[in-house]
Structure formats: structure tokens, C-alpha cells
Design a protein around this motif. Structure first.
Motif, PDB file in Angstrom:
ATOM      1  N   MET A 194       0.803  -1.213   0.000  1.00 35.87           N
ATOM      2  CA  MET A 194       0.000   0.000   0.000  1.00 35.87           C
ATOM      3  C   MET A 194       0.843   1.274   0.000  1.00 35.87           C
ATOM      4  O   MET A 194       0.313   2.368  -0.162  1.00 35.87           O
ATOM      5  CB  MET A 194      -0.950  -0.002   1.202  1.00 35.87           C
ATOM      6  N   ALA A 195       2.156   1.138   0.205  1.00 35.64           N
ATOM      7  CA  ALA A 195       3.021   2.328   0.192  1.00 35.64           C
ATOM      8  C   ALA A 195       3.387   2.746  -1.221  1.00 35.64           C
ATOM      9  O   ALA A 195       3.903   3.848  -1.427  1.00 35.64           O
ATOM     10  CB  ALA A 195       4.288   2.065   1.006  1.00 35.64           C
ATOM     11  N   ALA A 196       3.125   1.892  -2.204  1.00 37.15           N
ATOM     12  CA  ALA A 196       3.575   2.172  -3.571  1.00 37.15           C
ATOM     13  C   ALA A 196       2.874   3.369  -4.180  1.00 37.15           C
ATOM     14  O   ALA A 196       3.451   4.084  -5.004  1.00 37.15           O
ATOM     15  CB  ALA A 196       3.365   0.936  -4.441  1.00 37.15           C
ATOM     16  N   SER A 197       1.622   3.627  -3.793  1.00 39.11           N
ATOM     17  CA  SER A 197       0.906   4.779  -4.346  1.00 39.11           C
ATOM     18  C   SER A 197       1.422   6.084  -3.770  1.00 39.11           C
ATOM     19  O   SER A 197       1.209   7.151  -4.349  1.00 39.11           O
ATOM     20  CB  SER A 197      -0.595   4.644  -4.068  1.00 39.11           C
ATOM     21  N   PHE A 198       2.114   6.036  -2.629  1.00 35.80           N
ATOM     22  CA  PHE A 198       2.672   7.230  -2.001  1.00 35.80           C
ATOM     23  C   PHE A 198       3.986   7.644  -2.662  1.00 35.80           C
ATOM     24  O   PHE A 198       4.534   8.693  -2.372  1.00 35.80           O
ATOM     25  CB  PHE A 198       2.910   6.950  -0.506  1.00 35.80           C
ATOM     26  N   ALA A 199       4.474   6.791  -3.572  1.00 32.00           N
ATOM     27  CA  ALA A 199       5.768   7.059  -4.212  1.00 32.00           C
ATOM     28  C   ALA A 199       5.684   8.179  -5.233  1.00 32.00           C
ATOM     29  O   ALA A 199       6.691   8.833  -5.533  1.00 32.00           O
ATOM     30  CB  ALA A 199       6.287   5.787  -4.882  1.00 32.00           C
ATOM     31  N   TYR A 200       4.493   8.408  -5.803  1.00 29.27           N
ATOM     32  CA  TYR A 200       4.356   9.399  -6.868  1.00 29.27           C
ATOM     33  C   TYR A 200       3.776  10.707  -6.328  1.00 29.27           C
ATOM     34  O   TYR A 200       2.788  10.693  -5.571  1.00 29.27           O
ATOM     35  CB  TYR A 200       3.440   8.876  -7.972  1.00 29.27           C
ATOM     36  N   PRO A 201       4.347  11.859  -6.720  1.00 30.18           N
ATOM     37  CA  PRO A 201       3.796  13.152  -6.293  1.00 30.18           C
ATOM     38  C   PRO A 201       2.355  13.302  -6.768  1.00 30.18           C
ATOM     39  O   PRO A 201       2.012  12.930  -7.906  1.00 30.18           O
ATOM     40  CB  PRO A 201       4.710  14.176  -6.975  1.00 30.18           C
ATOM     41  N   ALA A 256       0.704   4.329   3.711  1.00 38.06           N
ATOM     42  CA  ALA A 256       0.414   2.976   3.217  1.00 38.06           C
ATOM     43  C   ALA A 256      -1.055   2.668   3.442  1.00 38.06           C
ATOM     44  O   ALA A 256      -1.415   1.755   4.180  1.00 38.06           O
ATOM     45  CB  ALA A 256       1.306   1.952   3.921  1.00 38.06           C
ATOM     46  N   GLN A 257      -1.908   3.460   2.783  1.00 40.90           N
ATOM     47  CA  GLN A 257      -3.351   3.299   2.954  1.00 40.90           C
ATOM     48  C   GLN A 257      -3.989   2.700   1.711  1.00 40.90           C
ATOM     49  O   GLN A 257      -3.621   3.043   0.584  1.00 40.90           O
ATOM     50  CB  GLN A 257      -4.001   4.645   3.264  1.00 40.90           C
ATOM     51  N   THR A 258      -4.944   1.832   1.933  1.00 45.22           N
ATOM     52  CA  THR A 258      -5.628   1.205   0.816  1.00 45.22           C
ATOM     53  C   THR A 258      -6.429   2.218   0.013  1.00 45.22           C
ATOM     54  O   THR A 258      -7.028   3.138   0.577  1.00 45.22           O
ATOM     55  CB  THR A 258      -6.564   0.081   1.309  1.00 45.22           C
ATOM     56  N   GLU A 259      -6.402   2.085  -1.295  1.00 48.71           N
ATOM     57  CA  GLU A 259      -7.189   2.876  -2.250  1.00 48.71           C
ATOM     58  C   GLU A 259      -6.675   4.295  -2.470  1.00 48.71           C
ATOM     59  O   GLU A 259      -7.213   5.023  -3.293  1.00 48.71           O
ATOM     60  CB  GLU A 259      -8.670   2.966  -1.824  1.00 48.71           C
ATOM     61  N   GLY A 260      -5.636   4.723  -1.752  1.00 49.99           N
ATOM     62  CA  GLY A 260      -5.151   6.088  -1.915  1.00 49.99           C
ATOM     63  C   GLY A 260      -4.135   6.198  -3.044  1.00 49.99           C
ATOM     64  O   GLY A 260      -3.488   5.229  -3.417  1.00 49.99           O
ATOM     65  N   ILE A 261      -3.976   7.388  -3.590  1.00 50.35           N
ATOM     66  CA  ILE A 261      -2.929   7.661  -4.576  1.00 50.35           C
ATOM     67  C   ILE A 261      -2.309   9.022  -4.272  1.00 50.35           C
ATOM     68  O   ILE A 261      -2.958   9.913  -3.719  1.00 50.35           O
ATOM     69  CB  ILE A 261      -3.448   7.619  -6.036  1.00 50.35           C
ATOM     70  N   GLN A 288      -2.009  13.219   0.911  1.00 42.37           N
ATOM     71  CA  GLN A 288      -3.399  12.761   0.976  1.00 42.37           C
ATOM     72  C   GLN A 288      -4.391  13.903   1.066  1.00 42.37           C
ATOM     73  O   GLN A 288      -5.510  13.806   0.541  1.00 42.37           O
ATOM     74  CB  GLN A 288      -3.613  11.814   2.175  1.00 42.37           C
ATOM     75  N   VAL A 289      -4.023  14.981   1.738  1.00 40.67           N
ATOM     76  CA  VAL A 289      -4.940  16.123   1.841  1.00 40.67           C
ATOM     77  C   VAL A 289      -5.199  16.696   0.453  1.00 40.67           C
ATOM     78  O   VAL A 289      -6.343  16.951   0.056  1.00 40.67           O
ATOM     79  CB  VAL A 289      -4.380  17.194   2.789  1.00 40.67           C
ATOM     80  N   LYS A 290      -4.129  16.870  -0.319  1.00 45.29           N
ATOM     81  CA  LYS A 290      -4.282  17.412  -1.672  1.00 45.29           C
ATOM     82  C   LYS A 290      -5.015  16.412  -2.578  1.00 45.29           C
ATOM     83  O   LYS A 290      -5.920  16.801  -3.348  1.00 45.29           O
ATOM     84  CB  LYS A 290      -2.914  17.752  -2.264  1.00 45.29           C
ATOM     85  N   SER A 291      -4.653  15.138  -2.496  1.00 43.79           N
ATOM     86  CA  SER A 291      -5.302  14.118  -3.333  1.00 43.79           C
ATOM     87  C   SER A 291      -6.789  14.036  -3.028  1.00 43.79           C
ATOM     88  O   SER A 291      -7.624  13.961  -3.939  1.00 43.79           O
ATOM     89  CB  SER A 291      -4.644  12.758  -3.111  1.00 43.79           C
ATOM     90  N   SER A 292      -7.149  14.048  -1.740  1.00 46.43           N
ATOM     91  CA  SER A 292      -8.565  13.955  -1.370  1.00 46.43           C
ATOM     92  C   SER A 292      -9.315  15.232  -1.745  1.00 46.43           C
ATOM     93  O   SER A 292     -10.512  15.178  -2.060  1.00 46.43           O
ATOM     94  CB  SER A 292      -8.702  13.668   0.124  1.00 46.43           C
TER      95      SER A 292
END
Length: 806
Positions: free
Chosen positions: A453-460, A554-559, A563-567
Motif C-alpha cells: 500500500m506504500a507504492a501509491s505514495f511514491a508518486y507526487p 500505506a493506505q488502501t485505495e489512496g494515490i 493525501q490532503v491534496k489528493s482527497s
């Protein structure tokens, strides 16, 4: 007188002779009868294998005569280790609360067949504790890990050349043997199971293959609370027992390292010369060995001796087959990174004419099953050798209705920026691409890879709005993340890839787990090289593995890495979708079913975006390292980020979200329940923030970071935001009234929680309730409408009851 005496003597002698003769004849007859009885009590092979018997040859010969099943067990197989896997083949609706599917494994155990006098024992062998059999301690390990006997079979007879024994397995497989039951004790308790009804339970079939035997059992249990069809008081299940011969020579295992994601298995090794037993853990992987080791050592791509082959279920709809095949074949280029070409592939199974012996049940063949089920899921289970971690076979399961979930999520998460998603009839190629990636994800599991789940946090986050970036890199660094769609891209962004794909982490992890390291004799020799491969990528988020726990990265379904900006981007898109939802659904179908379904899922999507932000508060980043690496393993999320997250929640969750309460939708799908539904979603965030685990982490974080966001400050800020109306003359809406009372209730639970070991939590709860008491008392005297005034007085009474229970 003499004549009379002589007559008496003659008569007596005659009687004696006659009696003796009778005794002799009786004894001879008795001997003859005994001989005949003994002869008839010695069963022959032909007594069990008759002209009516159906015999299936394989690992063991299986003989079926009417309703009786016999195993003909070769004596050469005594003591050989076999894997006994108990799986659910078919099950009633709702069993396990929706988290159990057809194909779910219930138990896996190593068994051996052994002869003891006139019985054959089936024993379970454990690998939890091991020792080298050449060491003295091996005897102690054996003595302290006695192998349980799960069944004892009487030897019926032997085969004609005495190389095998015959045992009757009918009772073993048709009665309720707990060691192989498909209904664990937890289910028996939950569903109030009383017994197995023998009259409605039977062996469906037993088939023998060269390396395995497959048994299918139909069981009906009497149950006072079955998960479905309650009026029947019955749970009927179809159970599959697979008995698999383990390899004669186990594969050399590879030592597990939590810095790279792999499923694993472990044991305690008493062979160690250290002052304690060693906990050893090995990764689960297929046995890939190069056909040409010399060419492989030179760095050339080499085919494996035995590639990984998946056979497609003939029941798979023809238009979907190419996408499933692509989902498997996509891993070929990944394995090339590890030095193997054509290492994995998908095929249609041979026809009956091409191979009459082929069967999907045969352990030599892995498959992708297409299941006619309303379940919306896909799973990628596998069976592995507990001695080495070698994956022996895998049966990926795709459930028919799963694509509907992907269609719905595609519309909801990308519809604002993606015109082709604004329909219930998603284009076939796009649906196919989704299916392809789901299959690739499940294949990843079957190769030994868990979720990362940490892999989606790798990209800006902002890079996900770039067409060139997303087309090249996808939306996460691995297919093993739950990053399904690009919900960050905004209307007007060009050439965006919206669907996930394989990424650089997949190449890295497969190389780490599968590349052959030359000149190695035992697993410990590999560690230096494996460490070097990790060190070369250390610090690059693309190659980081993260487990989903307390780590907000490392959260499920996030990219995206913010996270504040993505959400924020995600919610902005959802508002557009919500406004257009009737036009994209009910206005097209003249039916409200799809509108109702998609509105419910829209709330769930919004709740997930909210959860990604909530996870930052009390969050701790986890960077798994060895001591030779620099930096801390655990790092507290910055105070600024946590406060930003709380402010976002106060605005986007705890303030009433009118855009989610569009009367043009609500008055078409439900007559009531709007307030309860919204409170349920708000409570998820509220209870996460005021959870003792979250507060515990925040309190402990103050010890290592004096500038962290203090738990007492967070609860104070949350209270002020949730009760902001008390400082004004604003009336309080019904949604806010519910939320405020829920806040008081949760604080009350924290105050009265006797199980916590951190007493600061109850102190914080009491302090905030005292502040709230004063706040509500003042607010209740202001000029507000009647229901608001009632609400303040009722809330004040709640606080008083908690602080001073009668």
C-alpha cells in the motif's frame, strides 16, 4: 451274576468307545469348521476389487464399489510427506460474513501415512519446530512435538504382490472429522451448529492423479442459526480435500526480509548454536530454475525448466479471454528482469481429444476459474510447501459480477475528468483493461506478493495530473497496491491514464525473490547479496514496501504522496459526478436502481477519501531498515500535516456536506434514513480520531518529538470545530445535532474505558467534557430556535450524566 457283570462291563466299554468316537468326530468336525472359518476370515484382494469396482489410478489407486471407497496405498509411500489442503468448493450465501468465498482455504497440514501393527495411521507433521536430524537436540524436538494421529484405518488386505495395502476411507471422508472439517469451531459456535446429519452427507467423488488425490464431500449440518435460508435450519457445504505429494527434494528456501514484500512462512530452528532457538522465515515463491545455467550466469535471458502456466476455465466468456490471458502474460517482462524469459503464460486447456486425462483438479495444473456468482471479488490463492516456501499450484478465481464494481468505481472516480466513464455501458476495451489489471494483481498474489500500500505514495500527487507521467508510470509503483483509478486528474487534464498498471516495484520485487544467485549452498549465503540489492534502492520511495497499519503513507485505495491534496482533488471531482449522476443513470435507463446503487457507492468513495486524510492524525511513518542503514524506522507525521488534516476534516466531513444531500437523488431512492446514513459516515472519522489507539500513539509521540501535535490539543481543536455553533447564535442543523451528541458519547466511552493503560486519555476526555459543560450551558441561554435550545439542554444533560452518574 457273572454274565450280568460281564454284560455291564461290555456295555460300559462300548459306551466309552462310542463316546470317544463321537468326541473324536466332533473334534475333527470342529477343526474342519475352524479351518473353514479361518480361511473365510482372511480377506482377499478380489473381495474388495471386483468386477463392479471402478478404479482410478494415480498417487494411490482409488477403488469405488457402490458407496464404498478404498485407497490402495503403496508401502513405498509410507512416511512420505504430503500436503492435505481443505478448501470450500461451494458454500451458502453469507457464510463467514461475506469474507469467505468458494475456493477459500480452511486448513493446510502436512500428513504422513504410517503402518502400526494392523493399522494405517494418518498423522499430522508439524514444521513449527525443527532441528537438523544429525544433532542430539533433534531427539528432544521430536519428543516435544509428538505428531497427532487424526485417523486410524484397519488394513483390509494387501494387493496381489504385497506391495500395497487396502484401507476403507469411506467413514473418514463421510463423517465429521474435525481435523479436515470445512466448518471451523468459530463457525459452529456462530451458527449454532448441532451436528452433521449423516443422512444428508456423502462423498461426492474421489479422483486420483499422479501427484494428488482430490476428494469432494457434500455435508449438511443441523444449525439453529444458519447464515441464509434460516427456515431450513441447515448449512450445506461442498468441501474439497486435496492431498498432494510434496517434492522428494525440497527447494532451497530464500530468507524473508520485511523490507521487500513477500508472503512467508516460518519455524523455530533448534539447530542454532546461539543461546536461543532461531526464528526462521522464508518467502513463498515458485521453483524457477534455468534450462541453461551457464547462459543464465552470463546474464542472458534463459527459459525456466518448468514455467508457470495458468489454464483458463472453458466457462470463461470468449470476449473476456484475451484480457485474462494478457493479465498473466504481462508478468513475462517482469520476470525478464530476474533473468527468465517465457517464465509465465496463460493457455486454454487441451480438449478431451487432445488430452483425455487433463483435469483442472490435477495439482500439476494451475488455473483461472470463472465462477458464476454474484460475489464481487477476485482472489489469487496458492498452495506452498511448508518446508521451503515453494508454491506448488495456484487457482485464481474470478467472480462474474466483479466487473460491475469496476464499472461503478470507474464512473464515480474518473467521470468528472474522463468522458468515456460517464455511462453505464463502459467501452469494452476499457472494461477489458480493468479486468486485465485485476488478473495481473491476483497473479501477483499467486507469485508470492502481498499488497504494497506504500507504492501509491511514491508518486507526487500533482504528477498524476500529467499525461506523459501517467502514461509512462501509471498511478502507483506496483500493481500490488489498491490504487485502482486516477481520481486526482481534473477536467481539462490531457492524455491521462486512469487505470492502474504494473510498475517498477514489481520488477524490483520479482528480481529480489526469483533471481538465482550463483555458487550458493544454503540460504544464509544469499543474505549479503539480497541486502545489497535493497541497499541500492534505499531511500527511493518507488522501491519501498509498506504494510497497511498505522502508517498514513500505506493506505488502501489512496494515490499520491499528499493525501490532503489528493482527497481535495477527489472530492472536487465527486461533486461534479454527484450533480450529474441522475443524467448518467436513471435518465438513460428510466429506472432508479442504478442511481440508488451508485449513490450508495459514491458515499463509500467519499468516505475512503476522508479516511486517507484521517490516517494522518496520530500517524507514524514506518521505514523498515537494518542497523547498517541510516535514519529512524518510525517517524511521527509532522504537526503541521496533522493540523492540516484536522482542519480539512472539520470542513469536508464534520460540516454538513449539502452536495451529498441532493434532493433530486434522495427523493428518488429512499423514503427516509438520510440523517442516520450521514451520521454513520461522520462517525467513522470521529471514532478513528477519538480511538484509544490513535490517542495512545499521539501521547507516546510526545516523548520522541516535543513539537508533535499533542493529543490534548487535537481533541480540544476537534471539540471547538464540532461545537462551533455554541459561540454564535446560529441554529444547529439536524446533521450537526447528531454529530455533537455522538462526540459527547464517544468522550464518555473514553472516560469510562477501564481497559486502557494510558490514563491521560481519560484525563483528556474529562477535561474536554468539563469545557463542553460550560460551553453548552452558555449556549443554551442564547437566542436560538426551539430545537436548537432543546438540543443544547439535552447535550448538557448527557455531559452531566457522564461526569456525575447517578
Amino acid at each position: 451274576m457273572k454274565k450280568l457283570l460281564l454284560f455291564s462291563l461290555i456295555f460300559t466299554f462300548t459306551i466309552s468307545l462310542s463316546t470317544e468316537a463321537q468326541r473324536k468326530n466332533s473334534k475333527d468336525k470342529s477343526n474342519q469348521d475352524t479351518s473353514k472359518t479361518k480361511k473365510s476370515k482372511t480377506p482377499k484382494y478380489s473381495d474388495f476389487v471386483t468386477s463392479e469396482t471402478k478404479t482410478d489410478d494415480g498417487l494411490f489407486k482409488v477403488h469405488e464399489t457402490k458407496d464404498k471407497f478404498m485407497y490402495e496405498i503403496p508401502k513405498s509411500h509410507f512416511g512420505k510427506e504430503m500436503l492435505l489442503v481443505t478448501r470450500i468448493k461451494e458454500l451458502p450465501s453469507g457464510l463467514g460474513g461475506g469474507y469467505v468465498n468458494a475456493g477459500s482455504k480452511i486448513n493446510t497440514q502436512v500428513v504422513v501415512w504410517e503402518q502400526f501393527k494392523n493399522k494405517i495411521l494418518l498423522k499430522v507433521k508439524s514444521y513449527n519446530a525443527i532441528a537438523n536430524d544429525s544433532l542430539p537436540i533433534y531427539k528432544s524436538v521430536k519428543a516435544n512435538n509428538l505428531e497427532p494421529v487424526i485417523y486410524a484405518f484397519e488394513i483390509k488386505t494387501q494387493n496381489t504382490d504385497s506391495t500395497a495395502v487396502i484401507v476403507d476411507v469411506t467413514k473418514f471422508f463421510s463423517t465429521d472429522v474435525k481435523a479436515i472439517s470445512g466448518l471451523p469451531s468459530s463457525y459452529r459456535s456462530r451458527y449454532k451448529v448441532r451436528r452433521l446429519d449423516a443422512s444428508r452427507s456423502f462423498i461426492n467423488s474421489i479422483k486420483s492423479y499422479p501427484k494428488n488425490i482430490e476428494v469432494i464431500q457434500d455435508f449438511s449440518f443441523d444449525s439453529d442459526a444458519p447464515p441464509s435460508n434460516r427456515s431450513t435450519n441447515t448449512i450445506t457445504m461442498r468441501i474439497n480435500q486435496s492431498m498432494i505429494l510434496l517434492p522428494e527434494n525440497p527447494m532451497m528456501p530464500r530468507i524473508y526480509d520485511k523490507r521487500v514484500g513477500y508472503f512467508s512462512l516460518g519455524n523455530v530452528d533448534y539447530s542454532s548454536e546461539a543461546l536461543k532457538a532461531d526464528d526462521k522465515r522464508y518467502i513463498r515463491r515458485w521453483r524457477l530454475e534455468p534450462k541453461d545455467p551457464a547462459a543464465y550466469a552470463r546474464g542472458e535471458l534463459v527459459e525456466p525448466i518448468k514455467p508457470i502456466v495458468y489454464y483458463l476455465d472453458p466457462a470463461t466468456p470468449e470476449k473476456l479471454r484475451k484480457y485474462i490471458k494478457q493479465g498473466v502474460d504481462d508478468w513475462q517482462t517482469v520476470f525478464e528482469t530476474a533473468g527468465f524469459k517465457n517464465a509465465i503464460m496463460a493457455k486454454m486447456p487441451p480438449t478431451a481429444e487432445e488430452d483425455p486425462e487433463f483435469s483442472m483438479e490435477d495439482v500439476r495444473y494451475s488455473s483461472i476459474r470463472y465462477v458464476a456468482s454474484t460475489t464481487r471479488n477476485a482472489v489469487g490463492p496458492s498452495v506452498s510447501d511448508p518446508r521451503s516456501g515453494e508454491i506448488l499450484e495456484s487457482d485464481i478465481i474470478w467472480y462474474h459480477n466483479h466487473l460491475r464494481s469496476y464499472r461503478n468505481r470507474y464512473l464515480l472516480e474518473t467521470g468528472a475528468a474522463n468522458p468515456s466513464a460517464r455511462t453505464l455501458n463502459t467501452p469494452d476495451e476499457e472494461i477489458g483493461d480493468m479486468m486485465r489489471m485485476v488478473i495481473a494483481h491476483e497473479v501477483g498474489h499467486a507469485l508470492g506478493l502481498p499488497h504494497n500500500m506504500a507504492a501509491s505514495f511514491a508518486y507526487p500527487t500533482d504528477s498524476l495530473r500529467s499525461g506523459s507521467f501517467t502514461q509512462k508510470n501509471g498511478i502507483a509503483a506496483t500493481i500490488m497496491d489498491y490504487a485502482r483509478y486516477n481520481y486526482v486528474a481534473q477536467p481539462g487534464d490531457k492524455n491521462i491514464r486512469f487505470i492502474r498498471q504494473l510498475g517498477p516495484y514489481d520488477h524490483y520485487s520479482i528480481n529480489w525473490g526469483y533471481r538465482k544467485i550463483p555458487n550458493i549452498s544454503y540460504p544464509e549465503q544469499e543474505v549479503r547479496t539480497l541486502d545489497k540489492w535493497i541497499s541500492e534502492k534505499a531511500g527511493d520511495p518507488i522501491y519501498r514496501f509498506g504494510a497497511q497499519r498505522f502508517d498514513p503513507s500505506a493506505q488502501t485505495e489512496g494515490i499520491g504522496n499528499d493525501q490532503v491534496k489528493s482527497s481535495t482533488y477527489g472530492v472536487k471531482n465527486l461533486k461534479i459526478v454527484a450533480k450529474n449522476l441522475p443524467n448518467w443513470t436513471s435518465n438513460q435507463t428510466n429506472d432508479y436502481n442504478d442511481l440508488s446503487e451508485l449513490y450508495g457507492e459514491l458515499l463509500s468513495v467519499w468516505s475512503r477519501y476522508v479516511g486517507h486524510v484521517t490516517g494522518n492524525i496520530g500517524g507514524i511513518y514506518e521505514y523498515n531498515k537494518k542497523p547498517a542503514q541510516t535514519g529512524d524506522v518510525y517517524q511521527v507525521v509532522s504537526k503541521a500535516k496533522q493540523k492540516e488534516a484536522l482542519n480539512w476534516l472539520l470542513k469536508n466531513v464534520f460540516e454538513t456536506q449539502d452536495w451529498l444531500l441532493d434532493k433530486n437523488i434522495l427523493n428518488k431512492i429512499n423514503e427516509t434514513g438520510y440523517t442516520e446514513r450521514m451520521l454513520g459516515y461522520q462517525n467513522r472519522s470521529l471514532r478513528t480520531l477519538l480511538n484509544s489507539r490513535t490517542l495512545n500513539r499521539m501521547i507516546n509521540a510526545e516523548i520522541i518529538d516535543a513539537n508533535t501535535y499533542a493529543a490534548s490539543d487535537m481533541v480540544r481543536d476537534l471539540r471547538r470545530g464540532v461545537f462551533s455553533e455554541t459561540n454564535t447564535t446560529k441554529n444547529v442543523s439536524i446533521f450537526r445535532r447528531n454529530l455533537q451528541k455522538s462526540f459527547i458519547s464517544v468522550l464518555g466511552s473514553l472516560l469510562n474505558n477501564k481497559s486502557t493503560n494510558n490514563y491521560d486519555i481519560s484525563s483528556i476526555a474529562r477535561g474536554e467534557l468539563e469545557s463542553l459543560k460550560y460551553q453548552l450551558n452558555v449556549a443554551s441561554k442564547r437566542g436560538v430556535n426551539r430545537i436548537t435550545k432543546y438540543h443544547y439542554k439535552d447535550a448538557l444533560a448527557m455531559v452531566n450524566d457522564i461526569l456525575d452518574p447517578k
